[in-house]
Design a protein around this motif. Structure first.
Motif, PDB file in Angstrom:
ATOM      1  N   HIS A  29      68.017   6.010  32.925  1.00 29.90           N
ATOM      2  CA  HIS A  29      67.859   4.983  32.267  1.00 29.90           C
ATOM      3  C   HIS A  29      66.509   5.160  31.330  1.00 29.90           C
ATOM      4  O   HIS A  29      65.677   5.652  31.877  1.00 29.90           O
ATOM      5  CB  HIS A  29      67.382   3.930  32.989  1.00 29.90           C
ATOM      6  CG  HIS A  29      68.505   3.316  34.015  1.00 29.90           C
ATOM      7  ND1 HIS A  29      68.541   2.491  35.022  1.00 29.90           N
ATOM      8  CD2 HIS A  29      69.884   3.982  34.097  1.00 29.90           C
ATOM      9  CE1 HIS A  29      69.858   2.303  35.507  1.00 29.90           C
ATOM     10  NE2 HIS A  29      70.650   3.324  34.786  1.00 29.90           N
ATOM     11  N   LEU A  30      66.706   5.110  29.918  1.00 31.74           N
ATOM     12  CA  LEU A  30      65.935   5.955  29.083  1.00 31.74           C
ATOM     13  C   LEU A  30      64.901   4.607  28.423  1.00 31.74           C
ATOM     14  O   LEU A  30      65.485   3.601  28.258  1.00 31.74           O
ATOM     15  CB  LEU A  30      66.127   6.509  28.179  1.00 31.74           C
ATOM     16  CG  LEU A  30      67.189   7.850  28.672  1.00 31.74           C
ATOM     17  CD1 LEU A  30      67.734   8.567  27.648  1.00 31.74           C
ATOM     18  CD2 LEU A  30      66.574   8.665  29.632  1.00 31.74           C
ATOM     19  N   GLU A  31      63.767   4.837  28.093  1.00 30.35           N
ATOM     20  CA  GLU A  31      62.953   4.086  27.252  1.00 30.35           C
ATOM     21  C   GLU A  31      62.286   4.766  25.995  1.00 30.35           C
ATOM     22  O   GLU A  31      61.568   5.855  26.444  1.00 30.35           O
ATOM     23  CB  GLU A  31      61.922   3.179  28.080  1.00 30.35           C
ATOM     24  CG  GLU A  31      60.959   2.330  27.286  1.00 30.35           C
ATOM     25  CD  GLU A  31      59.950   1.649  28.151  1.00 30.35           C
ATOM     26  OE1 GLU A  31      59.339   0.489  27.587  1.00 30.35           O
ATOM     27  OE2 GLU A  31      59.613   2.146  29.153  1.00 30.35           O
ATOM     28  N   HIS A  32      62.464   4.399  24.886  1.00 29.87           N
ATOM     29  CA  HIS A  32      61.824   4.987  23.688  1.00 29.87           C
ATOM     30  C   HIS A  32      60.199   4.446  23.697  1.00 29.87           C
ATOM     31  O   HIS A  32      60.201   3.140  23.527  1.00 29.87           O
ATOM     32  CB  HIS A  32      62.449   4.929  22.575  1.00 29.87           C
ATOM     33  CG  HIS A  32      61.960   5.758  21.379  1.00 29.87           C
ATOM     34  ND1 HIS A  32      60.804   5.520  20.632  1.00 29.87           N
ATOM     35  CD2 HIS A  32      62.390   6.830  20.888  1.00 29.87           C
ATOM     36  CE1 HIS A  32      60.784   6.530  19.985  1.00 29.87           C
ATOM     37  NE2 HIS A  32      61.793   7.261  19.875  1.00 29.87           N
ATOM     38  N   VAL A  33      59.385   5.169  23.792  1.00 32.83           N
ATOM     39  CA  VAL A  33      57.797   4.733  23.775  1.00 32.83           C
ATOM     40  C   VAL A  33      57.545   3.925  22.569  1.00 32.83           C
ATOM     41  O   VAL A  33      56.830   2.890  22.702  1.00 32.83           O
ATOM     42  CB  VAL A  33      57.014   6.002  24.170  1.00 32.83           C
ATOM     43  CG1 VAL A  33      55.652   5.239  24.451  1.00 32.83           C
ATOM     44  CG2 VAL A  33      57.206   6.695  25.482  1.00 32.83           C
ATOM     45  N   GLN A  34      57.699   4.365  21.598  1.00 32.22           N
ATOM     46  CA  GLN A  34      57.301   3.931  20.197  1.00 32.22           C
ATOM     47  C   GLN A  34      58.185   2.649  19.896  1.00 32.22           C
ATOM     48  O   GLN A  34      57.582   1.580  19.435  1.00 32.22           O
ATOM     49  CB  GLN A  34      57.313   4.987  19.157  1.00 32.22           C
ATOM     50  CG  GLN A  34      56.208   5.950  19.341  1.00 32.22           C
ATOM     51  CD  GLN A  34      56.260   7.093  18.156  1.00 32.22           C
ATOM     52  OE1 GLN A  34      57.158   7.150  17.489  1.00 32.22           O
ATOM     53  NE2 GLN A  34      55.240   7.941  18.007  1.00 32.22           N
ATOM     54  N   GLN A  35      59.299   2.753  19.967  1.00 34.39           N
ATOM     55  CA  GLN A  35      60.146   1.632  19.634  1.00 34.39           C
ATOM     56  C   GLN A  35      60.266   0.525  20.516  1.00 34.39           C
ATOM     57  O   GLN A  35      60.457  -0.610  20.123  1.00 34.39           O
ATOM     58  CB  GLN A  35      61.731   2.069  19.514  1.00 34.39           C
ATOM     59  CG  GLN A  35      62.096   3.012  18.338  1.00 34.39           C
ATOM     60  CD  GLN A  35      63.502   3.621  18.172  1.00 34.39           C
ATOM     61  OE1 GLN A  35      64.145   3.484  19.184  1.00 34.39           O
ATOM     62  NE2 GLN A  35      63.944   3.547  16.970  1.00 34.39           N
ATOM     63  N   GLY A  36      60.045   0.723  21.959  1.00 30.13           N
ATOM     64  CA  GLY A  36      60.057  -0.097  22.833  1.00 30.13           C
ATOM     65  C   GLY A  36      61.707  -0.486  23.431  1.00 30.13           C
ATOM     66  O   GLY A  36      61.730  -1.461  23.926  1.00 30.13           O
ATOM     67  N   THR A  37      62.350   0.471  22.777  1.00 29.08           N
ATOM     68  CA  THR A  37      63.864  -0.006  23.251  1.00 29.08           C
ATOM     69  C   THR A  37      64.258   0.849  24.554  1.00 29.08           C
ATOM     70  O   THR A  37      63.569   1.823  24.864  1.00 29.08           O
ATOM     71  CB  THR A  37      64.636   0.473  22.050  1.00 29.08           C
ATOM     72  OG1 THR A  37      64.457   1.961  21.678  1.00 29.08           O
ATOM     73  CG2 THR A  37      64.406  -0.255  20.839  1.00 29.08           C
TER      74      THR A  37
ATOM     75  N   PRO B 148      62.514  13.323  20.971  1.00 30.81           N
ATOM     76  CA  PRO B 148      61.023  13.137  21.746  1.00 30.81           C
ATOM     77  C   PRO B 148      60.854  11.718  21.883  1.00 30.81           C
ATOM     78  O   PRO B 148      61.757  10.792  21.309  1.00 30.81           O
ATOM     79  CB  PRO B 148      60.290  13.634  20.512  1.00 30.81           C
ATOM     80  CG  PRO B 148      61.174  13.456  19.183  1.00 30.81           C
ATOM     81  CD  PRO B 148      62.403  13.517  19.531  1.00 30.81           C
ATOM     82  N   GLY B 149      59.646  11.536  22.475  1.00 31.62           N
ATOM     83  CA  GLY B 149      59.299  10.138  22.680  1.00 31.62           C
ATOM     84  C   GLY B 149      59.849   9.234  23.530  1.00 31.62           C
ATOM     85  O   GLY B 149      59.831   8.055  23.615  1.00 31.62           O
ATOM     86  N   VAL B 150      60.631  10.059  24.589  1.00 30.54           N
ATOM     87  CA  VAL B 150      61.521   9.328  25.600  1.00 30.54           C
ATOM     88  C   VAL B 150      60.981   9.444  26.880  1.00 30.54           C
ATOM     89  O   VAL B 150      60.849  10.698  27.399  1.00 30.54           O
ATOM     90  CB  VAL B 150      62.884   9.599  25.244  1.00 30.54           C
ATOM     91  CG1 VAL B 150      63.815   9.112  26.436  1.00 30.54           C
ATOM     92  CG2 VAL B 150      63.588   9.325  24.017  1.00 30.54           C
ATOM     93  N   ARG B 151      61.003   8.352  27.898  1.00 29.26           N
ATOM     94  CA  ARG B 151      60.647   8.656  29.246  1.00 29.26           C
ATOM     95  C   ARG B 151      61.677   8.210  30.131  1.00 29.26           C
ATOM     96  O   ARG B 151      62.576   7.243  29.366  1.00 29.26           O
ATOM     97  CB  ARG B 151      59.320   7.798  29.487  1.00 29.26           C
ATOM     98  CG  ARG B 151      59.630   6.592  29.641  1.00 29.26           C
ATOM     99  CD  ARG B 151      58.102   5.846  29.992  1.00 29.26           C
ATOM    100  NE  ARG B 151      58.304   4.352  30.281  1.00 29.26           N
ATOM    101  CZ  ARG B 151      58.544   3.732  31.409  1.00 29.26           C
ATOM    102  NH1 ARG B 151      58.636   4.673  32.565  1.00 29.26           N
ATOM    103  NH2 ARG B 151      58.459   2.572  31.632  1.00 29.26           N
ATOM    104  N   VAL B 152      62.051   8.535  31.211  1.00 30.17           N
ATOM    105  CA  VAL B 152      63.076   8.247  31.884  1.00 30.17           C
ATOM    106  C   VAL B 152      62.422   7.320  33.025  1.00 30.17           C
ATOM    107  O   VAL B 152      61.649   7.658  33.675  1.00 30.17           O
ATOM    108  CB  VAL B 152      63.514   9.309  32.739  1.00 30.17           C
ATOM    109  CG1 VAL B 152      64.702   9.228  33.891  1.00 30.17           C
ATOM    110  CG2 VAL B 152      64.191  10.501  32.020  1.00 30.17           C
ATOM    111  N   ARG B 153      62.780   6.016  33.038  1.00 31.61           N
ATOM    112  CA  ARG B 153      62.574   5.044  33.809  1.00 31.61           C
ATOM    113  C   ARG B 153      63.106   5.258  35.112  1.00 31.61           C
ATOM    114  O   ARG B 153      62.287   5.195  36.098  1.00 31.61           O
ATOM    115  CB  ARG B 153      62.960   3.740  33.435  1.00 31.61           C
ATOM    116  CG  ARG B 153      62.261   3.259  31.927  1.00 31.61           C
ATOM    117  CD  ARG B 153      62.758   2.043  31.214  1.00 31.61           C
ATOM    118  NE  ARG B 153      62.864   0.810  32.294  1.00 31.61           N
ATOM    119  CZ  ARG B 153      63.937   0.566  32.636  1.00 31.61           C
ATOM    120  NH1 ARG B 153      65.160   0.829  32.348  1.00 31.61           N
ATOM    121  NH2 ARG B 153      64.010  -0.746  33.450  1.00 31.61           N
TER     122      ARG B 153
END
Length: 470
Positions: free
Chosen positions: A334-342, A316-321
């Motif tokens: 191409h993914l970004e973890h919202v909380q980690q900022g990774t 969870p907590g992942v958005r597709v950029r």
């Protein structure tokens, strides 16, 4: 309550024209048929027959509302169009009694609705409504439609005149912008969950599958794929933007957000408050059924019994950029973890978008009414408490909406449990009478410091009766 549909002369105006025949307008048609003395009502649907989310009728998948949330029961339990009467007509009432199932399967609900749609008069499938206009000289709405043949080609044009219109055109699958080019490209295995069963064999044959979306549809698709793939070689990713794969709010008092009491409370809130409140209530209608969550965990746990972990990743907590194709056969997310900022990349062979639905646009259909429509500060249609579009007072007819009023009536707008009540509210408004007496109170919770009871039904263009304060 019993009634009939009166004989209608072609040149005579209808009392009601319904646009779309999904569950909500089918509910309206069933209750309209039960009004004593009859109501001149007709309904148009561009599809050739009734089908309710056919791509998601996964074996074993159940409704998230009890069977009493059928088309009519919560407004008229004596109607001939109840789910129990459907079972009786199929000689299945005793088996259902012993099954003790409060929540029926989706496929059974679909079969019940088709049973109703095949027997109700006044339903016209294969008819696409093109425009709705107000004719000030005749003081009637003009509804232009195209009759479509079995091949999907235009066969004939027609026009109906009516005093009232009810829009029940439903929703359409939502595809996030980063994935639209891939979903629209022919031959690319990126599908919305609405078409899951159509592409199920392709997905089962794919080496690696990614499911995007944390709601009930995403959970059901993930579980179905998991059960069908061999242990140790599942190769499934399940991604979601939400912070967790969270259960739907299903406590008894929590469910009171899907009562007429809460609907009235929400409608009376200031527009900015409504806009802020709705996104925070996602778990009321976008969470996952607790039994589905348990079934997923049980299936994953079963695959650890002989050591090792299943090849399934739940994040969870992942958005597709962004997204693109790799060579000709794979998709790169191409993914970004919202909380980690990774950020990271995921290569997959197929993607299922369980990304929900959006209200189907009706701007083109209602272009002729645009001069009469009133909008809120965000440009959305204003809708009164009786589900009527707020129109210029010169329009003496009414346009009601079904499942297009979440911004004014709250999270219960798409809920099947409020279908019969909303349909009865609309019919009470159209007739100016009360063919369906509705309860004045429906929840133990008092949502505000005011006592909000069912208001009287004013005519189109009149002000609502002030509500009593305690």
């Amino acid at each position: 309550m019993t009634g009939s549909t009166p004989q209608h002369e072609p040149d005579q105006p209808h009392d009601l024209v319904g646009v779309g025949i999904g569950p909500f307008n089918l509910s309206l048609a069933a209750l309209a048929h039960g009004i004593p003395g009859g109501l001149a009502a007709t309904f148009y649907e561009q599809k050739p027959a009734f089908h309710w989310h056919p791509g998601l009728l996964i074996e074993g998948a159940s409704l998230q509302v009890p069977f009493l949330a059928d088309l009519v029961t919560l407004a008229d339990p004596a109607s001939p169009w109840t789910f129990l009467n459907y079972l009786k007509s199929r000689e299945r009432l005793f088996p259902f009694y012993f099954a003790e199932k409060f929540h029926i399967q989706r496929a059974e609900y679909d079969a019940y609705c088709r049973w109703v749609s095949e027997r109700l008069p006044g339903l016209h499938f294969g008819h696409q409504v093109d425009s709705v206009r107000w004719n000030p000289e005749r003081r009637l709405f003009e509804v232009d439609f195209t009759q479509i043949d079995p091949a999907g080609e235009a066969e004939a044009l027609g026009r109906a005149y009516t005093r009232n219109v009810v829009l029940g055109v439903g929703t359409e699958p939502y595809v996030p912008e980063p994935l639209k080019p891939l979903a629209d490209a022919p031959g690319v295995p990126v599908f919305h969950s609405a078409d899951y069963l159509t592409h199920r064999e392709t997905l089962l044959a794919a080496g690696h599958v990614t499911v995007i979306g944390s709601g009930q549809s995403g959970a059901e698709v993930f579980l179905d794929l998991l059960r069908a793939r061999p242990a140790g070689a599942e190769q499934i990713h399940w991604l979601a933007r939400t912070e967790a794969f969270a259960p739907m709010e299903y406590s008894k008092l929590g469910l009171e957000h899907f009562t007429p009491d809460y609907t009235r409370y929400f409608h009376a809130l200031p527009e900015p408050v409504r806009g802020e409140l709705t996104p925070r209530q996602w778990q009321l209608h976008k969470g996952i059924d607790a039994d589905t969550i348990a079934a997923i965990h049980d299936e994953l746990y079963r695959r650890t019994l002989h050591g090792g972990w299943p090849d399934a990743v739940l994040t969870p907590g992942v958005r597709v950029r962004t997204a693109g194709r790799v060579a000709t056969t794979q998709v790169e997310l191409h993914l970004e973890h919202v909380q980690q900022g990774t950020r990271s990349r995921l290569t997959t062979d197929a993607v299922v978008l369980a990304t929900g639905y959006r209200e189907r646009p009706v701007d083109r259909m209602l272009a002729g009414l645009d001069p009469y429509l009133r909008h809120d500060s965000a440009g959305r249609a204003r809708i009164d408490e009786h589900y009527r579009l707020v129109l210029d007072p010169s329009v003496t007819g009414a346009v009601h909406v079904q499942n297009a009023e979440k911004h004014t009536h709250g999270v219960g707008a798409p809920d099947l449990g409020l279908a019969a009540w909303r349909s009865a509210t609309i019919l009470n408004s159209i007739t100016g009478k009360e063919p369906y007496p509705l309860p004045r109170r429906t929840a133990f919770t008092r949502f505000g410091l005011e006592t909000r009871e069912a208001p009287s039904i004013p005519a189109q263009g009149q002000k609502l009766t002030p509500l009593v304060q305690s």
